[in-house]
Design an enzyme around this catalytic site. Structure first.
Site, mmCIF file in Angstrom:
data_model
loop_
_atom_site.group_PDB
_atom_site.id
_atom_site.type_symbol
_atom_site.label_atom_id
_atom_site.label_comp_id
_atom_site.label_asym_id
_atom_site.label_seq_id
_atom_site.Cartn_x
_atom_site.Cartn_y
_atom_site.Cartn_z
ATOM 1 C CE LYS A 16 41.282 43.634 57.396
ATOM 2 N NZ LYS A 16 41.063 45.015 57.704
ATOM 3 N N GLY A 40 41.738 47.008 50.535
ATOM 4 C CA GLY A 40 43.471 47.607 50.153
ATOM 5 C C GLY A 40 44.142 46.973 51.128
ATOM 6 C CG HIS A 41 44.142 43.616 52.721
ATOM 7 N ND1 HIS A 41 43.747 42.412 52.622
ATOM 8 C CD2 HIS A 41 43.492 44.332 53.160
ATOM 9 C CE1 HIS A 41 42.466 42.398 53.131
ATOM 10 N NE2 HIS A 41 42.297 43.607 53.428
ATOM 11 C CD GLN A 225 35.782 45.155 52.968
ATOM 12 O OE1 GLN A 225 35.283 44.121 53.016
ATOM 13 N NE2 GLN A 225 36.380 45.437 51.958
#
Ligand code: IMP
Length: 432
Positions: A16, A40-41, A225
């Site tokens: 994402k 965590g992106h 998520q």
């Protein structure tokens, strides 16, 4: 007035962040609406990966304003660390560029302790949380004893607020060895320090966002998520503590459903999951290791190895339904290069029955046997492909079959982490 929601269609880590980063080129505002520092992106900035936990993935674009919405739980220490590390990379973080909702709840050090204690207590259900204190912060929110970001604007009231929250934790604190018990005054001092540092960013983001939407600004709502981890729709109790789905974008930002113009679901070309819980298409042994290594599947927040398996069309079709996805973005297709055959789970077999919908009970999902459709694979590496037409025929066939099974048009296919690796499908609906 496009307001686009981006959500994960699996169990998180679908990519994402990278997709929001790409779409943010055309966005005025990017909003995180739920979750906390558990996310965590990863985005690529000046050729290097940058892991974001609380700050929206649009931050690397200078023209984008980023908002941490009311549905997010904010760990002030994690946020200040993130601001500092982004600043050190030359990414400017100013109150004009980052707004934090006064209605968002604060994660304090003892929330992290509670999260860890719950995970370590042998008699309780172990979920494999990220231990970032996210669940306990949402518990306080729903229990109406939480401390909100807006409370930092009134330092003289903080002591009383903290006292109420503290009293709720008394039994837990008393059970700790005396030298491990948190100290009230130390936590209060810490809160007062955060109040000073975060003051300029605190905003009534609900009013501000609605004004921006009314003014025709292009807004991206970035989920964290994935649908399988949604507290209502996911594999309960092996879920996170927030609504990760499109409805959460409204309750977590204050933008009403009537302002949402499209919902983009993100799905990997295979499936991964971190933490405990059912995973029907999970591979085992060498097969799992092979896919993990090919996909470099390690958590951006905890570094934990991700569990890996084939694409589960039952899960993604369910995700498309509960999110009302208008399009899907398929990520990491390049990882499947080199498999002579690729598999898609089209239904589950359970106690002699064929299930084509996603069951509510986790124990059923633990017991199901996936029913696979097998398609021919492709050998060619895809990372150099820069258009849909350049993809090998079998890769295209795989994508088209996924689209058919999920029932939602696939708008883009990613073949690498860079923005240039996102290929538009020719017949794709416009995301904006
Ligand atoms: P929590 O959100 O830390 O409470 O963890 C609950 C579950 O959600 C655990 O299985 C975590 O591994 C999972 N989880 C939380 N955040 C993420 C994420 O960003 N990606 C993937 N899984 C996540």
């Amino acid at each position: 007035m496009p307001v686009v929601v981006v959500v994960g269609a699996q169990w998180g880590d679908e990519g994402k962040g990278a997709m929001v980063d790409t779409l943010a080129e055309d966005a005025d505002i990017v909003v995180r609406f739920q979750g906390g520092a558990n996310a965590g992106h990863t985005v690529i900035y000046k050729g290097k990966p940058v892991a974001l936990h609380l700050i929206p993935s649009g931050i690397t674009h200078e023209h984008t304003v980023c908002v941490i919405g009311n549905g997010v739980v904010v760990d002030p220490k994690a946020l200040l660390d993130e601001i500092e590390s982004l600043s050190s990379l030359g990414i400017s973080i100013t109150p004009e560029r980052l707004k934090i909702s006064d209605r968002a709840h604060l994660t304090l050090p003892y929330h992290r302790m509670l999260d860890a204690a719950r995970e370590m207590a042998g008699s309780r259900l172990r979920l494999g949380t990220t231990r970032r204190g996210v669940g306990p912060t949402y518990v306080d929110k729903v229990d109406r004893v939480g401390i909100r970001v807006g409370d930092l604007k009134f330092p003289e009231r903080l002591e009383a607020k903290l006292r109420i929250n503290w009293e709720h934790k008394q039994a837990f604190f008393n059970a700790l060895p005396p030298d491990e018990r948190p100290d009230f005054n130390a936590v209060l001092d810490e809160l007062l320090r955060y109040a000073d540092l975060l003051q300029p960013y605190i905003t009534d983001t609900v009013t501000w966002l609605n004004e921006q939407a009314n003014a025709g600004k292009r807004i991206l709502l970035e989920g964290a998520q994935g649908t399988g981890l949604d507290v209502d729709f996911g594999t309960y109790p092996f879920v996170t503590s927030s609504n990760t789905t499109a409805g959460g974008a409204c309750t977590g930002s204050g933008l009403p459903p009537t302002k949402i113009t499209s919902v983009l679901g993100i799905a990997k070309a295979y499936t991964t999951r971190v933490g405990e819980g059912p995973f029907p298409t999970e591979l085992h042994g060498e097969e799992q290791v092979k896919l993990r290594e090919k996909g470099r599947e390690y958590g951006a927040t905890t570094g934990r190895p991700r569990r890996c398996g084939w694409f589960d069309a039952v899960l993604v079709r369910y995700a498309a339904t509960v999110n009302g996805c208008t399009a899907l973005a398929l990520t990491k297709l390049d990882v499947l290069s080199g498999y002579p055959e690729v598999k898609i789970c089209v239904a589950y077999r359970w106690r002699g029955e064929t299930l084509t919908t996603f069951p509510a009970e986790s124990f059923v999902l633990e017991e199901v046997e996936p029913i696979y459709e097998t398609l021919p694979g492709w050998d060619e590496p895809l990372s150099e492909c820069r258009s849909w037409e350049k993809l090998p025929a079998n890769a295209q066939r795989f994508v088209m079959r996924l689209q058919e099974l999920v029932g939602v048009p696939i708008a883009t296919v990613s073949v690498g982490p860079e923005r240039s690796c996102v290929l538009m499908k020719p017949d794709a609906p416009s995301i904006w």
